[in-house]
Motif scaffolding. Sequence first.
Motif, PDB file in Angstrom:
ATOM      1  N   GLU A 400       5.124 -13.231  12.419  1.00 42.27           N
ATOM      2  CA  GLU A 400       5.277 -12.063  13.226  1.00 42.27           C
ATOM      3  C   GLU A 400       4.469 -10.937  12.696  1.00 42.27           C
ATOM      4  O   GLU A 400       3.489 -10.131  13.683  1.00 42.27           O
ATOM      5  N   ALA A 401       4.367 -10.724  11.534  1.00 40.72           N
ATOM      6  CA  ALA A 401       3.644  -9.612  11.071  1.00 40.72           C
ATOM      7  C   ALA A 401       2.304  -9.770  11.055  1.00 40.72           C
ATOM      8  O   ALA A 401       1.562  -8.735  11.508  1.00 40.72           O
ATOM      9  N   LEU A 402       1.649 -11.057  11.076  1.00 38.94           N
ATOM     10  CA  LEU A 402       0.307 -11.122  11.164  1.00 38.94           C
ATOM     11  C   LEU A 402      -0.059 -10.926  12.504  1.00 38.94           C
ATOM     12  O   LEU A 402      -1.118 -10.451  12.974  1.00 38.94           O
ATOM     13  N   ALA A 403       0.975 -11.371  13.416  1.00 37.32           N
ATOM     14  CA  ALA A 403       0.615 -11.255  14.780  1.00 37.32           C
ATOM     15  C   ALA A 403       0.688  -9.685  15.530  1.00 37.32           C
ATOM     16  O   ALA A 403      -0.111  -9.630  16.321  1.00 37.32           O
ATOM     17  N   ILE A 404       1.373  -8.866  14.987  1.00 31.60           N
ATOM     18  CA  ILE A 404       1.462  -7.348  15.404  1.00 31.60           C
ATOM     19  C   ILE A 404       1.065  -6.383  14.518  1.00 31.60           C
ATOM     20  O   ILE A 404       1.521  -5.451  14.564  1.00 31.60           O
ATOM     21  N   ASP A 405       0.303  -7.151  13.392  1.00 30.54           N
ATOM     22  CA  ASP A 405      -0.555  -5.816  12.504  1.00 30.54           C
ATOM     23  C   ASP A 405       0.427  -5.064  11.695  1.00 30.54           C
ATOM     24  O   ASP A 405       0.177  -3.964  11.328  1.00 30.54           O
ATOM     25  N   LYS A 406       1.518  -5.729  11.167  1.00 36.19           N
ATOM     26  CA  LYS A 406       2.541  -5.263  10.248  1.00 36.19           C
ATOM     27  C   LYS A 406       2.449  -5.891   8.948  1.00 36.19           C
ATOM     28  O   LYS A 406       3.661  -6.034   8.397  1.00 36.19           O
ATOM     29  N   LEU A 407       1.661  -6.551   8.667  1.00 39.51           N
ATOM     30  CA  LEU A 407       1.610  -7.375   7.452  1.00 39.51           C
ATOM     31  C   LEU A 407       1.707  -6.298   6.135  1.00 39.51           C
ATOM     32  O   LEU A 407       2.526  -6.542   5.134  1.00 39.51           O
ATOM     33  N   ASP A 408       1.337  -4.994   6.495  1.00 39.91           N
ATOM     34  CA  ASP A 408       1.196  -4.086   5.078  1.00 39.91           C
ATOM     35  C   ASP A 408       2.804  -3.626   5.148  1.00 39.91           C
ATOM     36  O   ASP A 408       3.291  -3.349   4.014  1.00 39.91           O
ATOM     37  N   LEU A 409       3.658  -3.354   6.349  1.00 39.63           N
ATOM     38  CA  LEU A 409       4.776  -3.025   6.276  1.00 39.63           C
ATOM     39  C   LEU A 409       5.719  -4.273   5.828  1.00 39.63           C
ATOM     40  O   LEU A 409       6.631  -4.145   4.840  1.00 39.63           O
ATOM     41  N   LEU A 410       5.481  -5.628   6.225  1.00 43.96           N
ATOM     42  CA  LEU A 410       6.176  -6.613   5.551  1.00 43.96           C
ATOM     43  C   LEU A 410       6.140  -6.557   3.908  1.00 43.96           C
ATOM     44  O   LEU A 410       7.137  -6.831   3.192  1.00 43.96           O
ATOM     45  N   LYS A 411       4.954  -6.423   3.440  1.00 40.83           N
ATOM     46  CA  LYS A 411       4.748  -6.321   2.089  1.00 40.83           C
ATOM     47  C   LYS A 411       5.711  -5.138   1.437  1.00 40.83           C
ATOM     48  O   LYS A 411       6.200  -5.654   0.420  1.00 40.83           O
ATOM     49  N   ARG A 412       5.665  -4.018   2.096  1.00 39.06           N
ATOM     50  CA  ARG A 412       6.269  -3.183   1.532  1.00 39.06           C
ATOM     51  C   ARG A 412       7.956  -3.521   1.457  1.00 39.06           C
ATOM     52  O   ARG A 412       8.789  -3.182   0.304  1.00 39.06           O
ATOM     53  N   ARG A 413       8.370  -4.205   2.536  1.00 39.99           N
ATOM     54  CA  ARG A 413       9.829  -4.669   2.579  1.00 39.99           C
ATOM     55  C   ARG A 413      10.060  -5.607   1.523  1.00 39.99           C
ATOM     56  O   ARG A 413      11.097  -5.555   1.037  1.00 39.99           O
ATOM     57  N   VAL A 414       9.294  -6.543   1.425  1.00 39.45           N
ATOM     58  CA  VAL A 414       9.586  -7.817   0.545  1.00 39.45           C
ATOM     59  C   VAL A 414       9.289  -7.308  -1.008  1.00 39.45           C
ATOM     60  O   VAL A 414      10.165  -7.690  -1.954  1.00 39.45           O
ATOM     61  N   LEU A 415       8.343  -6.428  -1.362  1.00 44.28           N
ATOM     62  CA  LEU A 415       8.009  -5.961  -2.947  1.00 44.28           C
ATOM     63  C   LEU A 415       8.780  -5.009  -2.982  1.00 44.28           C
ATOM     64  O   LEU A 415       8.767  -4.497  -4.397  1.00 44.28           O
ATOM     65  N   ARG A 416       9.078  -4.042  -2.241  1.00 42.82           N
ATOM     66  CA  ARG A 416       9.729  -2.886  -2.435  1.00 42.82           C
ATOM     67  C   ARG A 416       8.741  -1.961  -3.553  1.00 42.82           C
ATOM     68  O   ARG A 416       7.754  -1.653  -3.143  1.00 42.82           O
ATOM     69  N   GLU A 417       9.596  -1.445  -4.552  1.00 46.06           N
ATOM     70  CA  GLU A 417       8.790  -0.787  -5.554  1.00 46.06           C
ATOM     71  C   GLU A 417       7.576  -1.324  -6.339  1.00 46.06           C
ATOM     72  O   GLU A 417       6.829  -0.499  -6.797  1.00 46.06           O
ATOM     73  N   ARG A 418       7.696  -2.583  -6.257  1.00 50.38           N
ATOM     74  CA  ARG A 418       6.491  -3.327  -6.920  1.00 50.38           C
ATOM     75  C   ARG A 418       5.362  -3.351  -5.844  1.00 50.38           C
ATOM     76  O   ARG A 418       4.113  -3.905  -6.297  1.00 50.38           O
ATOM     77  N   ALA A 419       5.297  -2.855  -4.645  1.00 52.25           N
ATOM     78  CA  ALA A 419       4.230  -2.912  -3.739  1.00 52.25           C
ATOM     79  C   ALA A 419       2.820  -2.588  -4.370  1.00 52.25           C
ATOM     80  O   ALA A 419       1.804  -3.138  -4.144  1.00 52.25           O
TER      81      ALA A 419
END
Length: 423
Positions: A400-419
């Motif tokens: 979904e993130a790739l489809a709606i250009d939200k990959l950077d947001l997904l990375k921040r969510r998953v990686l949190r402060e390790r982004a």
Amino acid sequence: MAGSRMKLELTRVVQGRSRLGELKGLGRTGQHSLEVPGCLLHTHVGTVPHLTQDTLHTLSNLPSVTQVTLSNIAEHQEVLEEFKDGFRKFAGLHDTVLYCSLHDPATPCPTGYTTNKTVSVWGSGGRIELTVAKFMALQKAVQPDWYQSMADGETWPNNTSRKRVRKSVDRTLAHLDECLLVHQQSQELEGVEIFGVVEGGDILEERVRSARETAKRPVAGFCLDGLQTGSMDRALRTQLITAVTKELPEDKPRLLQGVGRPDEVLACVEAGVDLFESFFPFQVTERGCALCFSFDISPDPELAVLGLDEERDMAGETQQNGDLNLDDQTQMTTFEINLKDKRYQDDFRPLVKGCGCYCCKNHQRAYLHHLLMTNELLAGVLLMIHNTAHYHAFFSALREALAIDKLDLLKRRVLRERAGQTQ
């Protein structure tokens, strides 16, 4: 092989490498498909660990492809040959595409047993040496829909010499040519697809040579081997995958072996990988842990605000419970919580708030803690239900993130402060 039915149809390519699409024409009749980026269904001898077929199918959005491994099946060759109807029917699997790989990604195997003519797999009874003839006889007995070609994948240790890496590439290409020859002359394997294996250790030139030469063969897709967790620096892995994928055709899938952690999945998708083996939920379950990381990319600002505190809670718990260990797949990661920890004995929340799996809808962390402390088999069942559901939901969020250009947001969510640290 010229009439390969498997075809990858891409709908988007993000930032030149991350690929979104659908792998179509799967199975002997071509009626199945698999969304990419995606993962396979990891099994031991055809069964998802801890789960019966009925329990497994209470989960929605399961992958259409089931992975079995020769390391688990090779010792049953005579039985399968006598049975004659293939492993899918033997194991009671229904309506699934069967992919047969060489090794079990969840179980490390010893190195030093490969020769010019053989590779070894390790079953419950010990080492089994496979020639190309025995390997192909096993494929005929298993009757998969697609399988990984025989390969010399013993170059992942860091101290492997350039000469040994070059030899592994040469051997793997020679094995592929022999497998293709037998495959094309075999009536039993008509309609079955074969994946070529890209080797090359940590040497860029050998990786590129392996990819380029494998792409010249009539294969339906590619397995990227020797890049598993702990085998090399992650930045180097990304560099090698990026170089390899440039040599591979756009319309054929790339399956990465031995990588399953969410942060690594994200980095490898950005480097051009399409498919992964889903052994990570099983490893987490075996540790007595539950996957507990956020991948919500909801565009609703109100929901985002409501979820902020929950995300902070999850971040705090996982940081306390585990370290991001880059070298050891047996160690806890910061994507999971350790339910054996005493603080969960009176925690009456679900494993993950909002998770729709059976475990989260019906049980609390305290109950899972109790089951683990008393060594109840139900603990593994409930954890595997949740971990499988959570992991596959992560892949849905990734697509979904790739489809709606939200990959950077997904990375921040998953990686949190390790982004900022994880690439």
